[in-house]
Design a protein around this motif. Structure first.
Motif, PDB file in Angstrom:
ATOM      1  N   VAL A 129       0.787  -1.171  -0.049  1.00  0.00           N
ATOM      2  CA  VAL A 129      -0.035  -0.166   0.107  1.00  0.00           C
ATOM      3  C   VAL A 129       0.665   1.260   0.085  1.00  0.00           C
ATOM      4  O   VAL A 129       1.637   1.546   0.793  1.00  0.00           O
ATOM      5  CB  VAL A 129      -0.933   0.211   1.259  1.00  0.00           C
ATOM      6  N   ALA A 130       0.669   2.136  -0.849  1.00  0.00           N
ATOM      7  CA  ALA A 130       1.447   3.340  -1.082  1.00  0.00           C
ATOM      8  C   ALA A 130       0.926   4.320   0.118  1.00  0.00           C
ATOM      9  O   ALA A 130      -0.337   4.441   0.051  1.00  0.00           O
ATOM     10  CB  ALA A 130       1.448   3.928  -2.537  1.00  0.00           C
ATOM     11  N   PRO A 131       1.647   5.064   0.537  1.00  0.00           N
ATOM     12  CA  PRO A 131       1.354   5.802   1.763  1.00  0.00           C
ATOM     13  C   PRO A 131       0.750   7.191   1.117  1.00  0.00           C
ATOM     14  O   PRO A 131       0.727   7.370  -0.209  1.00  0.00           O
ATOM     15  CB  PRO A 131       2.477   6.567   2.488  1.00  0.00           C
ATOM     16  N   SER A 132      -0.084   8.113   1.722  1.00  0.00           N
ATOM     17  CA  SER A 132      -0.600   9.178   1.419  1.00  0.00           C
ATOM     18  C   SER A 132       0.167  10.332   1.781  1.00  0.00           C
ATOM     19  O   SER A 132       1.191  10.281   2.701  1.00  0.00           O
ATOM     20  CB  SER A 132      -2.344   9.312   2.103  1.00  0.00           C
ATOM     21  N   ASP A 133       0.057  11.403   0.992  1.00  0.00           N
ATOM     22  CA  ASP A 133       0.902  12.537   1.380  1.00  0.00           C
ATOM     23  C   ASP A 133       0.049  13.457   2.435  1.00  0.00           C
ATOM     24  O   ASP A 133      -0.859  13.089   2.763  1.00  0.00           O
ATOM     25  CB  ASP A 133       1.241  13.268   0.153  1.00  0.00           C
ATOM     26  N   ALA A 134       0.445  14.631   2.612  1.00  0.00           N
ATOM     27  CA  ALA A 134       0.019  15.456   3.644  1.00  0.00           C
ATOM     28  C   ALA A 134      -1.400  15.695   3.467  1.00  0.00           C
ATOM     29  O   ALA A 134      -2.220  16.300   4.304  1.00  0.00           O
ATOM     30  CB  ALA A 134       0.732  16.692   3.846  1.00  0.00           C
ATOM     31  N   SER A 135      -1.845  15.822   2.087  1.00  0.00           N
ATOM     32  CA  SER A 135      -3.202  16.171   1.667  1.00  0.00           C
ATOM     33  C   SER A 135      -4.033  15.145   1.878  1.00  0.00           C
ATOM     34  O   SER A 135      -5.293  15.245   1.647  1.00  0.00           O
ATOM     35  CB  SER A 135      -3.224  16.837   0.317  1.00  0.00           C
ATOM     36  N   GLY A 136      -3.531  13.917   2.155  1.00  0.00           N
ATOM     37  CA  GLY A 136      -4.481  12.610   1.972  1.00  0.00           C
ATOM     38  C   GLY A 136      -4.455  11.851   0.586  1.00  0.00           C
ATOM     39  O   GLY A 136      -4.985  10.681   0.513  1.00  0.00           O
ATOM     40  N   GLU A 137      -3.868  12.353  -0.481  1.00  0.00           N
ATOM     41  CA  GLU A 137      -3.744  11.819  -1.724  1.00  0.00           C
ATOM     42  C   GLU A 137      -2.853  11.043  -1.510  1.00  0.00           C
ATOM     43  O   GLU A 137      -1.764  11.204  -0.894  1.00  0.00           O
ATOM     44  CB  GLU A 137      -3.475  13.007  -2.781  1.00  0.00           C
ATOM     45  N   LEU A 138      -2.917   9.878  -2.589  1.00  0.00           N
ATOM     46  CA  LEU A 138      -1.686   8.909  -2.640  1.00  0.00           C
ATOM     47  C   LEU A 138      -0.445   9.823  -3.026  1.00  0.00           C
ATOM     48  O   LEU A 138      -0.419  10.482  -3.908  1.00  0.00           O
ATOM     49  CB  LEU A 138      -1.895   7.965  -4.020  1.00  0.00           C
ATOM     50  N   ASP A 139       0.737   9.314  -2.364  1.00  0.00           N
ATOM     51  CA  ASP A 139       1.876  10.138  -2.597  1.00  0.00           C
ATOM     52  C   ASP A 139       2.674   9.527  -3.759  1.00  0.00           C
ATOM     53  O   ASP A 139       3.005   8.397  -3.772  1.00  0.00           O
ATOM     54  CB  ASP A 139       2.817  10.071  -1.446  1.00  0.00           C
ATOM     55  N   VAL A 140       2.623  10.261  -4.727  1.00  0.00           N
ATOM     56  CA  VAL A 140       2.998   9.875  -6.122  1.00  0.00           C
ATOM     57  C   VAL A 140       4.701   9.666  -6.042  1.00  0.00           C
ATOM     58  O   VAL A 140       5.250   8.464  -6.839  1.00  0.00           O
ATOM     59  CB  VAL A 140       2.814  10.635  -7.377  1.00  0.00           C
ATOM     60  N   HIS A 141       5.325  10.444  -5.476  1.00  0.00           N
ATOM     61  CA  HIS A 141       6.919  10.143  -5.132  1.00  0.00           C
ATOM     62  C   HIS A 141       7.257   8.963  -4.380  1.00  0.00           C
ATOM     63  O   HIS A 141       8.186   8.163  -4.753  1.00  0.00           O
ATOM     64  CB  HIS A 141       7.429  11.518  -4.583  1.00  0.00           C
ATOM     65  N   ALA A 142       6.372   8.720  -3.100  1.00  0.00           N
ATOM     66  CA  ALA A 142       6.691   7.500  -2.647  1.00  0.00           C
ATOM     67  C   ALA A 142       6.246   6.036  -3.450  1.00  0.00           C
ATOM     68  O   ALA A 142       6.827   5.318  -3.280  1.00  0.00           O
ATOM     69  CB  ALA A 142       5.629   7.625  -1.349  1.00  0.00           C
ATOM     70  N   LEU A 143       5.275   6.316  -4.078  1.00  0.00           N
ATOM     71  CA  LEU A 143       4.832   5.398  -5.110  1.00  0.00           C
ATOM     72  C   LEU A 143       6.067   4.735  -5.925  1.00  0.00           C
ATOM     73  O   LEU A 143       6.372   3.749  -6.314  1.00  0.00           O
ATOM     74  CB  LEU A 143       3.677   5.511  -5.895  1.00  0.00           C
ATOM     75  N   GLU A 144       6.474   5.836  -6.420  1.00  0.00           N
ATOM     76  CA  GLU A 144       7.491   5.595  -7.420  1.00  0.00           C
ATOM     77  C   GLU A 144       8.848   5.086  -7.062  1.00  0.00           C
ATOM     78  O   GLU A 144       9.634   4.174  -7.490  1.00  0.00           O
ATOM     79  CB  GLU A 144       7.983   7.016  -8.067  1.00  0.00           C
ATOM     80  N   ARG A 145       8.986   5.437  -5.577  1.00  0.00           N
ATOM     81  CA  ARG A 145      10.251   4.761  -5.163  1.00  0.00           C
ATOM     82  C   ARG A 145       9.979   3.474  -4.577  1.00  0.00           C
ATOM     83  O   ARG A 145      10.931   2.817  -4.502  1.00  0.00           O
ATOM     84  CB  ARG A 145      10.544   5.462  -3.744  1.00  0.00           C
ATOM     85  N   MET A 146       8.879   2.629  -4.442  1.00  0.00           N
ATOM     86  CA  MET A 146       8.504   1.466  -4.244  1.00  0.00           C
ATOM     87  C   MET A 146       8.651   0.660  -5.416  1.00  0.00           C
ATOM     88  O   MET A 146       8.439  -0.401  -5.282  1.00  0.00           O
ATOM     89  CB  MET A 146       6.896   1.618  -3.818  1.00  0.00           C
ATOM     90  N   ILE A 147       8.794   1.267  -6.611  1.00  0.00           N
ATOM     91  CA  ILE A 147       8.696   0.352  -7.891  1.00  0.00           C
ATOM     92  C   ILE A 147      10.108  -0.314  -8.054  1.00  0.00           C
ATOM     93  O   ILE A 147      11.139   0.130  -8.016  1.00  0.00           O
ATOM     94  CB  ILE A 147       8.120   1.239  -9.081  1.00  0.00           C
ATOM     95  N   ASP A 148      10.015  -1.832  -8.252  1.00  0.00           N
ATOM     96  CA  ASP A 148      11.034  -2.681  -8.580  1.00  0.00           C
ATOM     97  C   ASP A 148      10.564  -3.418  -9.523  1.00  0.00           C
ATOM     98  O   ASP A 148       9.522  -3.487 -10.106  1.00  0.00           O
ATOM     99  CB  ASP A 148      11.781  -3.264  -7.409  1.00  0.00           C
ATOM    100  N   GLN A 149      11.658  -4.403  -9.955  1.00  0.00           N
ATOM    101  CA  GLN A 149      11.176  -5.264 -11.095  1.00  0.00           C
ATOM    102  C   GLN A 149      10.003  -6.431 -10.863  1.00  0.00           C
ATOM    103  O   GLN A 149       9.430  -6.899 -11.593  1.00  0.00           O
ATOM    104  CB  GLN A 149      12.371  -6.122 -11.539  1.00  0.00           C
ATOM    105  N   ARG A 150       9.626  -6.442  -9.301  1.00  0.00           N
ATOM    106  CA  ARG A 150       8.689  -7.485  -9.085  1.00  0.00           C
ATOM    107  C   ARG A 150       7.077  -6.754  -9.322  1.00  0.00           C
ATOM    108  O   ARG A 150       6.210  -7.442  -8.966  1.00  0.00           O
ATOM    109  CB  ARG A 150       8.923  -7.811  -7.630  1.00  0.00           C
ATOM    110  N   VAL A 151       7.177  -5.427  -9.360  1.00  0.00           N
ATOM    111  CA  VAL A 151       5.811  -4.959  -9.322  1.00  0.00           C
ATOM    112  C   VAL A 151       5.200  -5.325 -10.871  1.00  0.00           C
ATOM    113  O   VAL A 151       5.505  -4.845 -11.669  1.00  0.00           O
ATOM    114  CB  VAL A 151       5.866  -3.151  -9.378  1.00  0.00           C
ATOM    115  N   LYS A 152       3.964  -5.920 -10.567  1.00  0.00           N
ATOM    116  CA  LYS A 152       3.226  -6.407 -11.838  1.00  0.00           C
ATOM    117  C   LYS A 152       1.870  -5.731 -12.086  1.00  0.00           C
ATOM    118  O   LYS A 152       1.319  -5.947 -12.973  1.00  0.00           O
ATOM    119  CB  LYS A 152       2.825  -7.921 -11.730  1.00  0.00           C
TER     120      LYS A 152
END
Length: 392
Positions: A129-152
């Motif tokens: 689960v990607a975290p939310s940013d301070a506004s409550g929206e999905l944090d796109v920067h955190a999402l991008e950092r979570m990506i690796d070759q296993r993300v399908k």
């Protein structure tokens, strides 16, 4: 400019009560109801098969209408029974193995998340689960950092069921496209209240319903699948419409998105869906979105000014779902009290968005969802009613 008088004339129930439950099931305009009734009458006269044959051109046109709504091509559209079926047909067409990762959001809808859990149990895939940013929206920067070759898969709900949050769907799409990761977008609460452009969103698959802000009938939904993704997906279930039986030991999947459909369907409801889409397109999605945000903003600010009322919406630019609580009152009691004076609203229970509810310790929420056919006076009527409760 929206002609409110004409639209309310097309919505006769607005003369009898204040309806602010469009995130549940909106009021259908008379052209939608007429399209369905006419087809049922035709079926009663000449039978279902002959009626479908006679209305073949209009039935085929529904694909084009939905495609225009989404800025897609008709062959990228499948018409199905509801948004859940649409989402499931896309999700269960994907393959997962042990250690494969599914990335989602904190406000993900329960129906989707339990499917993630089932696939994780069956295959050993992992849900992150990607975290939310301070506004409550999905944090796109955190999402991008979570990506690796296993993300399908990246799969999110654009507008969750429990409030006005609008997740940054297009920004997520840019990340998914750049990394070559399939992107499934649940647009159930977005379609009909805001512009939906699948090219701008960058999604590979999108699911939606007819009954909510689109003002169509229950029992209707649709799935968009990008043409480039289409040939990579084999539906989890097929029949001879989705995959014609071409020889004794062979079937051949259709080349278009109708590989996700079955032979039998509710033609009257399908025509109602088409009428609803055409009705929305004739008004214009841009003015619809503008008015939805105007009315929701008026409701949100009016309620926020009341003592004992807490607005529970998140996001920088909330949409047309307003969630709130009133000190000393259960959500169901507030819904019932509003109904007693002719105001229809709804509620959202914590398990529908369990992760978000647990993080924020949310109780059962009141959910009011105005639409473009509502008036400022109707919004104020609900504010006045809640003010009366808050003063007690």
């Amino acid at each position: 400019m929206i002609d409110i008088d004409r639209i309310r004339a097309d919505t006769p129930a607005t003369r009898r009560h204040t309806y602010l439950h469009n995130a549940g099931a909106a009021l259908m305009p008379t052209p939608v109801v007429a399209a369905m009734k006419q087809h049922i009458d035709l079926e009663s006269e000449i039978g279902g098969y002959a009626a479908a044959d006679r209305e073949a051109v209009r039935l085929e046109a529904v694909y084009g209408s939905v495609a225009r709504l989404l800025n897609a091509a008709p062959d990228e559209i499948a018409l199905v029974e509801n948004a859940t079926v649409a989402w499931q047909m896309a999700f269960y067409s994907l393959s997962f193995g042990k250690g494969d990762r599914i990335l989602t959001a904190e406000a993900e809808y329960a129906a989707n998340y339990v499917a993630f859990l089932q696939v994780a149990k069956r295959t050993g895939a992992v849900i992150d689960v990607a975290p939310s940013d301070a506004s409550g929206e999905l944090d796109v920067h955190a999402l991008e950092r979570m990506i690796d070759q296993r993300v399908k898969l990246i799969a999110i709900t654009w507008v969750p069921t429990n409030g006005g949050l609008v997740n940054p769907a297009a920004a997520i799409g840019k990340i998914a496209r750049a990394r070559g990761i399939p992107y499934l977008l649940d647009a159930c609460q977005a379609v009909g209240q805001m512009a939906v452009n699948v090219e701008a969103l960058g999604c590979d698959m999108l699911s939606a319903t007819g009954r909510k802000f689109l003002r169509g009938p229950r029992g209707t939904g649709f799935l968009y699948v990008r043409r480039a993704m289409l040939q990579k997906l084999e539906p989890p279930m097929i029949d001879h419409f989705a995959a014609p039986w071409v020889s004794r030991d062979e079937y051949r999947l259709r080349d278009d998105a109708r590989r996700f459909e079955t032979w039998e369907n509710n033609y009257a409801a399908r025509l109602g869906l088409g009428a609803a889409v055409d009705y929305a397109l004739a008004i214009g999605i841009a003015p619809v979105e503008q008015r939805c945000r105007l009315l929701a903003g008026r409701l949100r600010s009016g309620l926020a000014a009341l003592p004992g009322v807490t607005i529970r919406d998140l996001g920088r630019a909330p949409g047309a779902i307003v969630s709130f609580t009133v000190d000393g009152y259960e959500a169901d009691a507030i819904v019932a009290s509003a109904a007693a004076v002719g105001i229809t609203i709804g509620a959202s229970d914590p398990p529908s968005t369990r992760i978000d509810a647990e993080i924020r310790a949310l109780p059962h929420l009141v959910r009011a969802s105005p639409h473009y056919y509502n008036t400022e006076a109707e919004v104020d009527r609900l504010i006045d009613h809640i003010a009366g409760l808050a003063r007690r």
